[in-house]
Design a protein around this motif. Structure first.
Motif, mmCIF file in Angstrom:
data_model
loop_
_atom_site.group_PDB
_atom_site.id
_atom_site.type_symbol
_atom_site.label_atom_id
_atom_site.label_comp_id
_atom_site.label_asym_id
_atom_site.label_seq_id
_atom_site.Cartn_x
_atom_site.Cartn_y
_atom_site.Cartn_z
ATOM 1 N N TRP A 74 -16.196 4.730 0.308
ATOM 2 C CA TRP A 74 -15.426 3.605 -0.036
ATOM 3 C C TRP A 74 -14.328 3.546 -0.852
ATOM 4 O O TRP A 74 -13.647 2.533 -1.366
ATOM 5 N N LEU A 75 -13.587 4.743 -0.904
ATOM 6 C CA LEU A 75 -12.576 4.731 -1.835
ATOM 7 C C LEU A 75 -11.038 4.530 -1.112
ATOM 8 O O LEU A 75 -10.652 5.032 -0.332
ATOM 9 N N ARG A 76 -10.464 3.626 -1.575
ATOM 10 C CA ARG A 76 -9.032 3.326 -0.864
ATOM 11 C C ARG A 76 -8.188 2.825 -2.138
ATOM 12 O O ARG A 76 -8.664 2.032 -2.824
ATOM 13 N N PHE A 77 -6.889 3.131 -1.864
ATOM 14 C CA PHE A 77 -5.766 2.417 -3.009
ATOM 15 C C PHE A 77 -5.471 1.057 -2.649
ATOM 16 O O PHE A 77 -5.884 0.577 -1.399
ATOM 17 N N GLU A 78 -5.436 0.370 -3.725
ATOM 18 C CA GLU A 78 -4.891 -1.118 -3.300
ATOM 19 C C GLU A 78 -3.405 -0.794 -3.101
ATOM 20 O O GLU A 78 -2.692 0.308 -3.286
ATOM 21 N N ASP A 79 -2.943 -1.776 -2.403
ATOM 22 C CA ASP A 79 -1.392 -1.807 -2.095
ATOM 23 C C ASP A 79 -0.498 -1.587 -3.097
ATOM 24 O O ASP A 79 0.374 -0.466 -2.758
ATOM 25 N N ALA A 80 -0.410 -2.020 -4.070
ATOM 26 C CA ALA A 80 0.468 -1.831 -5.402
ATOM 27 C C ALA A 80 0.668 -0.366 -5.640
ATOM 28 O O ALA A 80 1.372 0.156 -6.107
ATOM 29 N N GLU A 81 -0.888 0.258 -5.781
ATOM 30 C CA GLU A 81 -1.054 1.560 -5.966
ATOM 31 C C GLU A 81 -0.448 2.571 -4.923
ATOM 32 O O GLU A 81 0.374 3.422 -5.395
ATOM 33 N N ARG A 82 -0.626 2.385 -3.761
ATOM 34 C CA ARG A 82 0.003 3.152 -2.853
ATOM 35 C C ARG A 82 1.306 3.281 -2.715
ATOM 36 O O ARG A 82 2.081 4.202 -2.748
ATOM 37 N N GLU A 83 1.810 1.916 -2.696
ATOM 38 C CA GLU A 83 3.315 1.734 -2.987
ATOM 39 C C GLU A 83 4.005 2.582 -4.246
ATOM 40 O O GLU A 83 5.049 3.368 -4.050
ATOM 41 N N ALA A 84 3.259 2.352 -5.167
ATOM 42 C CA ALA A 84 4.068 3.162 -6.364
ATOM 43 C C ALA A 84 3.779 4.688 -6.303
ATOM 44 O O ALA A 84 4.796 5.309 -6.742
ATOM 45 N N LEU A 85 2.564 5.330 -5.961
ATOM 46 C CA LEU A 85 2.822 6.589 -5.586
ATOM 47 C C LEU A 85 3.695 7.124 -4.572
ATOM 48 O O LEU A 85 4.461 8.059 -4.841
ATOM 49 N N ALA A 86 3.823 6.336 -3.436
ATOM 50 C CA ALA A 86 4.949 6.604 -2.349
ATOM 51 C C ALA A 86 6.317 6.632 -2.932
ATOM 52 O O ALA A 86 7.064 7.260 -2.337
ATOM 53 N N ALA A 87 6.558 5.672 -3.894
ATOM 54 C CA ALA A 87 7.746 5.560 -4.394
ATOM 55 C C ALA A 87 8.118 6.765 -5.730
ATOM 56 O O ALA A 87 9.261 6.271 -6.164
#
Lengths: 287, 119
Positions: B53-66
């Motif tokens: 069930w674990l997944r990032f929220e979009d804002a989290e994924r974007e912050a990590l990717a940036a």
């Protein structure tokens, strides 16, 4: 019964090892004075002639993780490997190996649980710089068996400050009731004001010199009441976002006892954080 | 919010020299790969018993990717984990203490109380 021969509370500065072993242009200007202070502090432990060290520290997300996070954990193992890849990488800390005082671990766990602390335990614990730093500063020959005790000062929800003090008092009772003829020193490390990963980090001093002065006074004078009246889980956010490590100092004040003045006090104002060193001799002096 | 998963990313990458370098060189690709391969692994369990069930929220994924560490701070990632990993990746590009001081400056707009880090 065992004898509690020294109670020591200290900061654990991971940069000491590198600063003290560096030479030439790499040696920072504050290193010589820092080494002098640490060697004087070391003498306070040496004089107590301990056989066993109970080491209180806090795992910095190395082995203990958010899927299974204990509040208080006692190591019970014949050996402990120490220091982690990211501590070698960032601080230049060496890999180390400690012998465990397993019978004292067994005693602290059994009696501590019966005294009201539901202590977690570990039979295979790799310890980190919260415990290896004071060995490097206070007992660099690393020739004494240890009992590591970890506290959670890192991953909320945390126990409250009074709980740390109670645990310190209990540790003292357990050491002094341990059926053994060993001489035991309890050494715990924490922080004064400290910020890590926030806007106040790595300044010319600790983030809150005023808090540091007050904290040193509380510890040096054994003023547990004064300290507990001002320090809460909420208040510890104000001096710096990693200042909850001060609760390990409060635990050590619990070991030393209410109103017990430290027999040795020293501090060193460094960039980033203030170093602080305290020693109590529970029996009034060194036998 | 999945602060726990943000922390799990920082924790698992920081302790693995190979992942540290992959994250430094290719943050977007690395974050995508990590989310599909690692995010649901329970760390001391067999792979067949992973979570579901674990997944990032979009804002989290974007912050990590940036590599956006001020945004990670804002999202409540554990500051110690973020700091340690970012020092591992970027201290080498700066004068001694230079990266740590730049890091503090870039977080300079945060005032107390800081974002809640409880998971």
């Amino acid at each position: 019964m065992a004898e509690l021969v020294a109670v020591i509370a200290s900061t654990h500065h991971p940069f000491f090892y590198r600063a003290s072993t560096s030479t030439g242009e790499d040696r920072p200007p504050f290193a010589d004075e820092w080494v002098r202070k640490v060697e004087a502090f070391r003498e306070t432990l040496t004089k107590a002639r301990p056989d066993v060290l109970v080491m209180v520290g806090s795992d910095h997300f190395h082995q203990l993780w958010l899927d299974n996070m204990p509040q208080f954990l006692v190591g019970k193992a014949p050996f402990y490997d120490a220091n982690w890849y990211n501590e070698e990488r960032e601080f230049g800390l060496p890999r180390m190996l400690f012998e465990g005082q397993e019978d004292l671990s067994t005693y602290i766990l059994r009696e501590g649980i019966d005294a009201g602390f539901d202590l977690a335990f570990s039979n295979e614990l790799r310890i980190d710089h919260s415990i290896t730093c004071p060995i490097i500063t206070l007992r660099p020959q690393n020739d004494l068996p240890i009992v590591p005790i970890y506290t959670n000062i890192f991953a909320p929800p945390l126990p409250r400050p009074s709980r740390f003090v109670q645990l310190g008092k209990t540790i003292r009772q357990l050491v002094e009731s341990w059926p053994s003829d060993k001489r035991v020193a309890v050494i715990g490390t924490g922080h004064l004001s400290l910020e890590l990963g926030g806007p106040r980090q790595f300044g010319p001093h600790g983030p809150d010199p005023e808090f540091d002065q007050k904290a040193v006074q509380w510890i040096a004078s054994g003023d547990l009441d004064g300290c507990l009246s001002e320090v809460t889980l909420d208040s510890l956010h104000l001096p710096g976002n990693a200042t909850h490590g001060f609760m390990d100092f409060m635990l050590m004040m619990g070991v030393a006892g209410e109103g017990k003045k430290a027999d040795y006090v020293d501090t060193y104002d460094l960039f980033h954080t203030m170093e602080a060193y305290f020693t109590w001799y529970p029996n009034g002096g060194v036998a | 919010m999945s602060k726990y998963l943000l922390n799990k990313f920082l924790f698992t990458v920081d302790r693995d020299p190979e992942l540290v370098e992959r994250y430094r060189e290719d943050p977007k690709g690395m974050v995508e790969a990590w989310e599909s391969e690692y995010a649901n692994r329970i760390l001391n369990c067999h792979g067949a018993e992973s979570s579901t069930w674990l997944r990032f929220e979009d804002a989290e994924r974007e912050a990590l990717a940036a590599h956006d560490y001020p945004r990670l701070f804002e999202l409540g990632a554990h500051p110690f984990l973020t700091l340690t990993l970012f020092i591992a990746m970027f201290e080498r590009d700066h004068e001694p203490l230079g990266f740590q001081l730049e890091y503090a400056r870039r977080l300079g707009h945060f005032a107390l109380p800081y974002p809640d880090i409880a998971t």
